[in-house]
Design an enzyme around this catalytic site. Structure first.
Site, PDB file in Angstrom:
ATOM      1  N   GLY A  70       1.655  -7.564 -16.321  1.00  0.00           N
ATOM      2  CA  GLY A  70       1.065  -8.327 -15.229  1.00  0.00           C
ATOM      3  C   GLY A  70       0.479  -7.430 -14.151  1.00  0.00           C
ATOM      4  O   GLY A  70      -0.640  -7.656 -13.669  1.00  0.00           O
ATOM      5  N   THR A  71       1.213  -6.394 -13.798  1.00  0.00           N
ATOM      6  CA  THR A  71       0.766  -5.528 -12.701  1.00  0.00           C
ATOM      7  C   THR A  71      -0.563  -4.870 -13.048  1.00  0.00           C
ATOM      8  O   THR A  71      -1.508  -4.886 -12.241  1.00  0.00           O
ATOM      9  CB  THR A  71       1.856  -4.466 -12.408  1.00  0.00           C
ATOM     10  OG1 THR A  71       3.050  -5.154 -12.040  1.00  0.00           O
ATOM     11  CG2 THR A  71       1.438  -3.519 -11.308  1.00  0.00           C
ATOM     12  N   CYS A 320      11.632  -6.911  -8.277  1.00  0.00           N
ATOM     13  CA  CYS A 320      11.424  -5.523  -7.843  1.00  0.00           C
ATOM     14  C   CYS A 320      11.908  -5.296  -6.419  1.00  0.00           C
ATOM     15  O   CYS A 320      11.864  -4.189  -5.910  1.00  0.00           O
ATOM     16  CB  CYS A 320       9.958  -5.116  -8.012  1.00  0.00           C
ATOM     17  SG  CYS A 320       8.799  -6.429  -7.798  1.00  0.00           S
TER      18      CYS A 320
HETATM   19  N1  PLP Z   1       3.056 -11.305 -10.102  1.00  0.00           N
HETATM   20  C1  PLP Z   1       4.110 -12.130 -10.062  1.00  0.00           C
HETATM   21  C2  PLP Z   1       3.974 -13.449  -9.373  1.00  0.00           C
HETATM   22  C3  PLP Z   1       5.317 -11.759 -10.665  1.00  0.00           C
HETATM   23  O1  PLP Z   1       6.360 -12.600 -10.609  1.00  0.00           O
HETATM   24  C4  PLP Z   1       5.402 -10.509 -11.329  1.00  0.00           C
HETATM   25  C5  PLP Z   1       6.676 -10.069 -11.942  1.00  0.00           C
HETATM   26  O2  PLP Z   1       7.748 -10.426 -11.500  1.00  0.00           O
HETATM   27  C6  PLP Z   1       4.274  -9.682 -11.365  1.00  0.00           C
HETATM   28  C7  PLP Z   1       3.125 -10.107 -10.727  1.00  0.00           C
HETATM   29  C8  PLP Z   1       4.296  -8.371 -12.103  1.00  0.00           C
HETATM   30  O3  PLP Z   1       4.283  -8.580 -13.514  1.00  0.00           O
HETATM   31  P1  PLP Z   1       4.788  -7.457 -14.550  1.00  0.00           P
HETATM   32  O4  PLP Z   1       6.270  -7.377 -14.412  1.00  0.00           O
HETATM   33  O5  PLP Z   1       4.400  -7.931 -15.904  1.00  0.00           O
HETATM   34  O6  PLP Z   1       4.092  -6.186 -14.196  1.00  0.00           O
END
Ligand code: PLP
Length: 379
Positions: A70-71, A320
């Site tokens: 996601g990031t 996080c």
């Molecule tokens: N955006 C939201 C709303 C999230 O909840 C998260 C993860 O908790 C992320 C971005 C980041 O995703 P990833 O863990 O796949 O990098």
């Protein structure tokens, strides 16, 4: 162990590990090695996953770009637009975005000399669209909030900003929890992540609407049609495809309605004993699995650790930020005081949870309140 932290991550979908095992073993080919069958098998696995993923979110397979999660998807989306904007242009995000959006926007603001502005939210977590700065060129807003589960009204946001402003939606907490249509929401870019809905960690997707002015920030070896370089992780991508197919089937069942009943049971029962709790965003449309509650006089992090020692997994908010004692930015943006915001806990329901797990959770929350002399809160 009792796991109530499904917004942090989820267990793998049934059968996923056996499905992907061959791609860690005999089917180890590089998808770009098209001269021989081993490579073509890997390519086929990726193509199949692209179709499954696109069907989950109602987009075209050609609009799907696989990323490392996601990031990365969020960073590619924002950078790929912002780097071509002229200095002084305005980029906009809501006040309750995930830190990956916050940091990507702040990087772009500094690096490309852009202006940044925020869309405030109401006490119920809804976007305050009347306060939106109309000069924006790019808007990034989450579909549903990871801490509160509040679902944003993306359709109203689109009609407010018009068709000419590029709209990125972080749908990481929405996809796989409620039906989601990239087409119907009329958005330009969208990010989501496999591990939030039964897929493996380390793989996600950026969806880029065909024809929009987005440029890949890096190209590398030209993979993903030149939109995201680097040899693809075949097992993880295949796993995301598998989880997408499984989730599409699940969304057609009563599974999420049952989760919502369980979430409502938790809030109702806890309030019976502890009438002063507040359900954050309780008046808004929320993800069916998410409950964020403020337990006054309690430090959320201490309660989370206490429950953790008893084998009950919940969190205070973003995974996080679990080790941080600072109040949640999401809750303070909603107008809660710092005192209230540090008293919040997030319970996110999912696979395998049932009423007796919830009863145990409530019992241990009450035990904590008793042991820590916040008895006056309890009936
Ligand atoms: N955006 C939201 C709303 C999230 O909840 C998260 C993860 O908790 C992320 C971005 C980041 O995703 P990833 O863990 O796949 O990098």
């Amino acid at each position: 162990m009792t796991y109530f932290d499904h917004n942090a991550t989820t267990p793998l979908a049934n059968g996923l590990s056996s499905f992907v095992k061959p791609y860690f073993e005999a089917e180890f080919g590089n998808p770009s090695s098209s001269a021989y069958q081993l490579g073509r098998n890997a390519r086929e696995a990726i193509d199949q996953a692209r179709v499954e993923v696109s069907e989950l979110i109602d987009a075209e397979p050609g609009e799907i770009i696989f990323t490392s999660g996601g990031t990365e998807s969020i960073i590619l989306a924002i950078l790929g637009i912002a780097m071509n904007l002229p200095p002084g242009d305005l980029i906009l995000r809501s006040a309750v975005e995930h830190s990956s959006v916050v940091s990507a926007m702040s990087f772009c603001k500094k690096t490309f000399n852009l202006k940044e502005s925020l869309i405030p939210v109401s006490k119920n977590g809804q976007l305050e669209l009347d306060l939106l700065d109309p000069r924006a060129r790019l808007v990034s807003v989450m579909f549903a909030n990871n801490e509160t589960g509040v679902i944003h009204d993306i359709a109203s946001l689109r009609s407010r900003i018009g068709e000419n402003v590029l709209l990125h939606v972080d749908a990481i907490q929405g996809v796989g929890k409620v039906p989601f249509s990239f087409k119907a929401l009329n958005i330009d870019l969208c990010s989501f992540s496999a591990h939030k809905f039964g897929g493996p960690k380390g793989v996600g997707v950026l969806v880029v609407r065909e024809g929009i002015e987005w440029q890949p920030p890096f190209v590398g070896g030209g993979q993903e049609l030149g939109r995201r370089g680097g040899t693809e992780s075949v097992p993880l991508i295949a796993g995301m495809g598998y989880a997408s197919k499984a989730m599409r089937a699940k969304l057609k069942t009563s599974y999420f309605a049952e989760l919502e009943s369980l979430r409502n049971y938790f809030e109702y029962e806890l309030r019976k004993y502890c009438p002063f709790i507040e359900v954050v965003g309780g008046e808004s449309l929320r993800l069916p699995n998410t409950s964020n509650i403020i337990v006054p006089s309690v430090v959320g992090n201490n309660l989370v650790s206490y429950l953790g020692d008893k084998g009950i997994c919940i969190s205070t908010g973003s995974a996080c930020k679990t080790n941080s004692f600072s109040p949640s930015v999401v809750l303070t943006a909603m107008g809660y005081s710092s005192m209230s915001a540090v008293s919040a806990i997030r319970v996110s329901f999912g696979e395998g949870n049932n009423e007796s797990d919830v009863d145990l959770l409530i019992k241990e929350i009450l035990n904590y309140c008793n042991e820590n002399k916040v008895k006056d809160l309890i009936k």
